[in-house]
Design a protein around this motif. Structure first.
Motif, PDB file in Angstrom:
ATOM      1  N   THR A  13       0.870  -1.176   0.000  1.00  0.00           N
ATOM      2  CA  THR A  13       0.000   0.000   0.000  1.00  0.00           C
ATOM      3  C   THR A  13       0.902   1.218   0.000  1.00  0.00           C
ATOM      4  OG1 THR A  13      -1.736  -1.146   1.211  1.00  0.00           O
ATOM      5  CG2 THR A  13      -1.774   1.264   1.283  1.00  0.00           C
ATOM      6  N   PRO A  15       1.735   4.683   1.061  1.00  0.00           N
ATOM      7  CA  PRO A  15       1.231   5.482   2.184  1.00  0.00           C
ATOM      8  C   PRO A  15       0.421   6.698   1.721  1.00  0.00           C
ATOM      9  CG  PRO A  15       3.486   4.814   2.575  1.00  0.00           C
ATOM     10  CD  PRO A  15       3.171   4.443   1.152  1.00  0.00           C
ATOM     11  N   LYS A  16      -0.595   7.032   2.518  1.00  0.00           N
ATOM     12  CA  LYS A  16      -1.534   8.102   2.179  1.00  0.00           C
ATOM     13  C   LYS A  16      -0.835   9.428   1.894  1.00  0.00           C
ATOM     14  CE  LYS A  16      -5.825  10.309   3.790  1.00  0.00           C
ATOM     15  NZ  LYS A  16      -5.797  11.197   2.686  1.00  0.00           N
ATOM     16  N   GLN A  17       0.156   9.785   2.694  1.00  0.00           N
ATOM     17  CA  GLN A  17       0.829  11.077   2.487  1.00  0.00           C
ATOM     18  C   GLN A  17       1.483  11.137   1.105  1.00  0.00           C
ATOM     19  OE1 GLN A  17       3.536  10.540   5.849  1.00  0.00           O
ATOM     20  NE2 GLN A  17       5.259  10.748   4.445  1.00  0.00           N
ATOM     21  N   ARG A  19       0.431   9.242  -1.629  1.00  0.00           N
ATOM     22  CA  ARG A  19      -0.679   9.268  -2.601  1.00  0.00           C
ATOM     23  C   ARG A  19      -1.255  10.674  -2.707  1.00  0.00           C
ATOM     24  NH1 ARG A  19      -2.657   4.932   0.582  1.00  0.00           N
ATOM     25  NH2 ARG A  19      -4.484   6.179   1.011  1.00  0.00           N
ATOM     26  N   ASP A  20      -1.465  11.309  -1.580  1.00  0.00           N
ATOM     27  CA  ASP A  20      -2.018  12.675  -1.576  1.00  0.00           C
ATOM     28  C   ASP A  20      -1.069  13.652  -2.256  1.00  0.00           C
ATOM     29  OD1 ASP A  20      -4.227  11.708  -0.240  1.00  0.00           O
ATOM     30  OD2 ASP A  20      -3.662  12.565   1.710  1.00  0.00           O
ATOM     31  N   LYS A  25      -5.123   8.369  -7.074  1.00  0.00           N
ATOM     32  CA  LYS A  25      -6.439   7.897  -6.648  1.00  0.00           C
ATOM     33  C   LYS A  25      -6.587   6.416  -6.983  1.00  0.00           C
ATOM     34  CE  LYS A  25      -7.840  12.114  -5.736  1.00  0.00           C
ATOM     35  NZ  LYS A  25      -7.376  12.631  -4.505  1.00  0.00           N
ATOM     36  N   GLU A  26      -7.558   5.763  -6.379  1.00  0.00           N
ATOM     37  CA  GLU A  26      -7.830   4.354  -6.666  1.00  0.00           C
ATOM     38  C   GLU A  26      -8.054   4.173  -8.172  1.00  0.00           C
ATOM     39  OE1 GLU A  26     -11.056   0.844  -5.613  1.00  0.00           O
ATOM     40  OE2 GLU A  26     -10.965   2.627  -4.352  1.00  0.00           O
TER      41      GLU A  26
END
Length: 57
Positions: A13, A15-17, A19-20, A25-26
């Protein structure tokens, strides 16, 4: 630095930071390459048909 764990079937995965920061996006497509002894994952350079978004201008 962000850390990710390799899961069953080699999945990770992002990490969100990260991806942002990259606007991922998915369903977005990424390129994975080996550079020396590292794995480099970057947004695909072309337009995605589903979203029409451009990466790595």
């Amino acid at each position: 630095m962000a850390v990710a764990k390799i899961r069953e079937r080699g999945q990770i995965t992002i990490p969100k930071q990260i991806r942002d920061s990259l606007g991922l996006k998915e369903g977005d497509v990424v390129d994975a390459r080996i550079k020396g002894n590292c794995v480099v994952i970057m947004p695909k350079k072309s337009t995605t048909p589903e979203t029409g978004r451009h990466f790595c201008k």
